[in-house]
Design a protein around this motif. Structure first.
Motif, PDB file in Angstrom:
ATOM      1  N   CYS A   1     -10.634   0.151   3.432  1.00  0.00           N
ATOM      2  CA  CYS A   1      -9.224  -0.020   3.105  1.00  0.00           C
ATOM      3  C   CYS A   1      -8.654   1.350   2.755  1.00  0.00           C
ATOM      4  N   LEU A   2      -7.466   1.652   3.273  1.00  0.00           N
ATOM      5  CA  LEU A   2      -6.855   2.955   2.994  1.00  0.00           C
ATOM      6  C   LEU A   2      -6.562   3.121   1.499  1.00  0.00           C
TER       7      LEU A   2
ATOM      8  N   GLN B   1       0.814  -1.217   0.000  1.00  0.00           N
ATOM      9  CA  GLN B   1       0.000   0.000   0.000  1.00  0.00           C
ATOM     10  C   GLN B   1       0.846   1.266   0.000  1.00  0.00           C
TER      11      GLN B   1
ATOM     12  N   HIS C   1      -7.237  -9.398   6.287  1.00  0.00           N
ATOM     13  CA  HIS C   1      -7.300  -8.332   5.274  1.00  0.00           C
ATOM     14  C   HIS C   1      -5.875  -7.925   4.846  1.00  0.00           C
ATOM     15  N   GLU C   2      -4.967  -7.788   5.826  1.00  0.00           N
ATOM     16  CA  GLU C   2      -3.597  -7.349   5.498  1.00  0.00           C
ATOM     17  C   GLU C   2      -2.805  -8.439   4.773  1.00  0.00           C
TER      18      GLU C   2
ATOM     19  N   HIS D   1      -3.543  -8.480   1.208  1.00  0.00           N
ATOM     20  CA  HIS D   1      -2.823  -7.457   0.436  1.00  0.00           C
ATOM     21  C   HIS D   1      -1.511  -8.010  -0.119  1.00  0.00           C
TER      22      HIS D   1
HETATM   23 NI    NI Z   1      -6.506  -2.608   3.042  1.00  0.00          NI
END
Ligand code: NI
Length: 173
Positions: free
Chosen positions: A96-97, A51, A138-139, A142
């Motif tokens: 999510c960012l 990210q 979730h991470e 990614h």
């Molecule tokens: Ni996220």
């Protein structure tokens, strides 16, 4: 320490399969602290290295943050892997960012056992449940190029992706 820029969809780095980390260098330790600072500043409860445009298997989290307290419980995981998942499921409204201002209810295993290296390179295992259980899944997603919108219907996902693609165009013109 420094704040890092968080990339958003449809940036292709968010779809990469991230590389395992071989060595824990001083640069990597600085990066971990920068990621934590970036996560708290956003604010968010988790952040994965892709990210911030670095496709390596590193995540940071703090699922214990409260609005009225400065207490922090940062968790750093290097090369995290889900070792087992409960049959029990739980549902959280996720965001999510990298997909700002979009939220959807996602169902995932309620408890996962995660194996990882800590910031000193020591092997660890941790049972993650509640909000942390969802955040860690979730991470880790990614790191495999998977986003939470992959769990919603294709119709809704396409709509979200289209919206962000359009927004990006406006900014770059
Ligand atoms: Ni996220």
């Amino acid at each position: 320490m420094a704040l890092k820029e968080i990339i958003t969809i449809p940036d292709p780095v968010l779809r990469e399969n991230c590389s395992p980390i071989e060595d824990i260098t001083p640069e990597l330790k600085t990066l971990m602290q920068d990621m934590l600072e970036t996560m708290y500043d956003a604010p968010g409860v988790g952040l994965a290295a892709p990210q911030i445009n670095i496709p390596i298997r590193l995540i940071v989290m703090d699922a214990a943050q409260k609005e009225d307290s400065d207490e922090k419980e940062p968790i750093i995981m290097i090369n995290p892997k889900i070792l087992s998942s409960s049959d029990d499921r739980s549902v959280y409204e996720e965001g999510c960012l990298s997909i700002p201002e979009y939220f959807a209810e996602i169902e995932r295993p309620a408890i996962v056992k995660v194996g990882y290296l800590d910031e000193e390179g020591k092997e660890q295992e941790r049972d993650c449940e509640g909000l942390l259980g969802t955040v860690v899944q979730h991470e880790i997603d990614h790191l495999d190029g998977v986003l939470f919108i992959d769990y919603i219907s294709k119709l809704r996902r396409d709509r979200v992706i289209k919206k962000f693609a359009k927004a990006k165009k406006v900014i770059t013109i």
